[in-house]
Motif scaffolding. Structure first.
Motif, PDB file in Angstrom:
ATOM      1  N   ILE A   4      51.123  33.729  28.412  1.00 45.41           N
ATOM      2  CA  ILE A   4      49.973  33.599  27.322  1.00 45.41           C
ATOM      3  C   ILE A   4      49.956  34.883  26.573  1.00 45.41           C
ATOM      4  O   ILE A   4      49.540  34.805  25.224  1.00 45.41           O
ATOM      5  N   LEU A   5      50.123  36.139  26.954  1.00 46.61           N
ATOM      6  CA  LEU A   5      49.937  37.287  25.964  1.00 46.61           C
ATOM      7  C   LEU A   5      51.074  37.199  25.067  1.00 46.61           C
ATOM      8  O   LEU A   5      51.008  37.606  23.977  1.00 46.61           O
ATOM      9  N   PHE A  28      47.668  26.834  33.426  1.00 47.19           N
ATOM     10  CA  PHE A  28      46.382  27.466  34.111  1.00 47.19           C
ATOM     11  C   PHE A  28      45.553  26.371  34.763  1.00 47.19           C
ATOM     12  O   PHE A  28      45.035  26.603  35.835  1.00 47.19           O
ATOM     13  N   TYR A  29      45.287  25.309  33.941  1.00 44.02           N
ATOM     14  CA  TYR A  29      44.588  24.298  34.701  1.00 44.02           C
ATOM     15  C   TYR A  29      45.151  23.745  35.749  1.00 44.02           C
ATOM     16  O   TYR A  29      44.522  23.209  36.487  1.00 44.02           O
ATOM     17  N   GLY A  73      39.831  34.621  28.498  1.00 49.93           N
ATOM     18  CA  GLY A  73      39.240  34.097  29.665  1.00 49.93           C
ATOM     19  C   GLY A  73      40.499  34.096  30.821  1.00 49.93           C
ATOM     20  O   GLY A  73      40.532  34.388  31.606  1.00 49.93           O
ATOM     21  N   ILE A  74      41.577  33.496  30.072  1.00 50.19           N
ATOM     22  CA  ILE A  74      42.879  33.194  30.992  1.00 50.19           C
ATOM     23  C   ILE A  74      43.626  34.562  31.360  1.00 50.19           C
ATOM     24  O   ILE A  74      44.054  34.913  32.400  1.00 50.19           O
ATOM     25  N   THR A 129      43.834  35.457  35.142  1.00 49.95           N
ATOM     26  CA  THR A 129      45.040  35.845  35.539  1.00 49.95           C
ATOM     27  C   THR A 129      45.475  37.046  36.076  1.00 49.95           C
ATOM     28  O   THR A 129      46.133  37.519  37.154  1.00 49.95           O
ATOM     29  N   SER A 130      45.198  38.319  35.345  1.00 49.13           N
ATOM     30  CA  SER A 130      45.210  39.303  35.618  1.00 49.13           C
ATOM     31  C   SER A 130      44.468  39.958  37.094  1.00 49.13           C
ATOM     32  O   SER A 130      45.205  40.713  37.775  1.00 49.13           O
ATOM     33  N   ILE A 131      43.262  39.458  37.182  1.00 47.67           N
ATOM     34  CA  ILE A 131      42.506  39.628  38.319  1.00 47.67           C
ATOM     35  C   ILE A 131      43.355  38.985  39.852  1.00 47.67           C
ATOM     36  O   ILE A 131      43.046  39.577  40.832  1.00 47.67           O
TER      37      ILE A 131
END
Length: 298
Positions: free
Chosen positions: A84-85, A130-131, A180-181, A185-187
């Motif tokens: 996503i980045l 992600f969903y 938000g994603i 996702t990083s955490i």
């Protein structure tokens, strides 16, 4: 060896990613009936398994399954974060000419989609992935039950709301979902990597690592929600603001439940352990204390 150019292609320039479109007929799990049925099934299965295993005295051995699940979730979270980045960078590159007309900066776009945004393209492809991973995330509930851990209302509510919120992001092209994603996702890549680390027997942190990571994530979400509201007022509207309102209420509920869980599980427990240690020291200092009394309190 995969080069950076190849990685960017498969994560943001592949035709399946560019041509993605959220559709009730083409995307698996995209209907409201599927959403509510899956959440209800998850809750009922969790309760049934919990009640069924109350008769079993010993935990069900799972072997390396929880560790492998943590490793997979860490890798898929890192993949979604990177995808996503790269996709957001590609969207900024391709639509910068349009943003100049509306005086929109990339930072503003991360928080506030323009009105009329449709759930299609690179960013929404990774939002869809992600969903889908939210359902894999619920497996930890069943691991906890099988290992004879306590089934809490917070766990069921949190997992169910995560599925609902990620569905709303896609269904209403909701603003805030990119940041938000990225945050989630990083955490999660860090948290699940830590869980894999400890599951294979390596040394754990000397403080509640997972809880602190969740606190950081919730705090960042609150800050970003405030940013969305400010941009909505300033720019005259952000796309999917109705879904964002529901998202904000659900996030607030999760935050309150988490704070209550943290206070009950950690702060009060720490106070009890401190008081217990103090009592033990006082008892040890007494001449007439019975040896079995000290042993019982340990």
């Amino acid at each position: 060896m995969m080069t950076l150019k190849t990685l960017i292609y498969y994560l943001s320039e592949h035709p399946n990613i560019i041509n993605f479109r959220w559709s009730h007929t083409q995307s698996w799990g995209s209907t409201w009936s599927f959403l509510f049925t899956s959440i209800l099934t998850y809750i009922l299965l969790s309760l049934f398994l919990h009640l069924f295993l109350l008769l079993r005295r010993r935990p069900v051995p799972l072997g390396p399954i929880p560790a492998m699940h943590s490793l997979f979730m860490a890798l898929i979270s890192l993949t979604i974060f990177t995808g996503i980045l790269f996709s957001a960078a590609a969207e900024i590159r391709d639509t910068r000419w349009f943003w100049r007309r509306t005086n929109t900066t990339p930072f503003q776009w991360f928080l506030c989609f323009p009105l009329g945004t449709r759930p299609s393209g690179r960013v929404f492809f990774w939002s869809y992935i992600f969903y889908l991973t939210r359902f894999l995330h619920t497996l930890r509930t069943f691991f906890a039950i099988l290992l004879r851990r306590k089934l809490s209302f917070f766990r069921l509510f949190n997992h169910s709301i995560l599925i609902l919120m990620s569905f709303l992001w896609l269904e209403f092209s909701q603003s805030f979902q990119i940041i938000g994603i990225l945050l989630t996702t990083s955490i999660y890549s860090i948290v699940y990597g830590y869980r894999f680390w400890t599951a294979i027997g390596l040394r754990s942190a000397c403080f509640p690592f997972v809880i602190n990571c969740q606190m950081v994530l919730l705090a960042c979400n609150v800050i970003c929600h405030v940013g969305v509201l400010m941009l909505h007022v300033k720019k005259g509207g952000c796309n999917g603001i109705g879904a964002w309102g529901i998202n904000s209420v659900l996030n607030a509920a999760i935050l309150l439940l988490f704070i209550n869980f943290y206070v009950n599980s950690h702060l009060r427990g720490r106070r009890k352990r401190t008081a217990l240690t103090s009592d033990n020291r006082d008892d040890v200092g007494k001449v007439n204390v019975a040896p079995d009394t000290v042993e019982t309190r340990k």
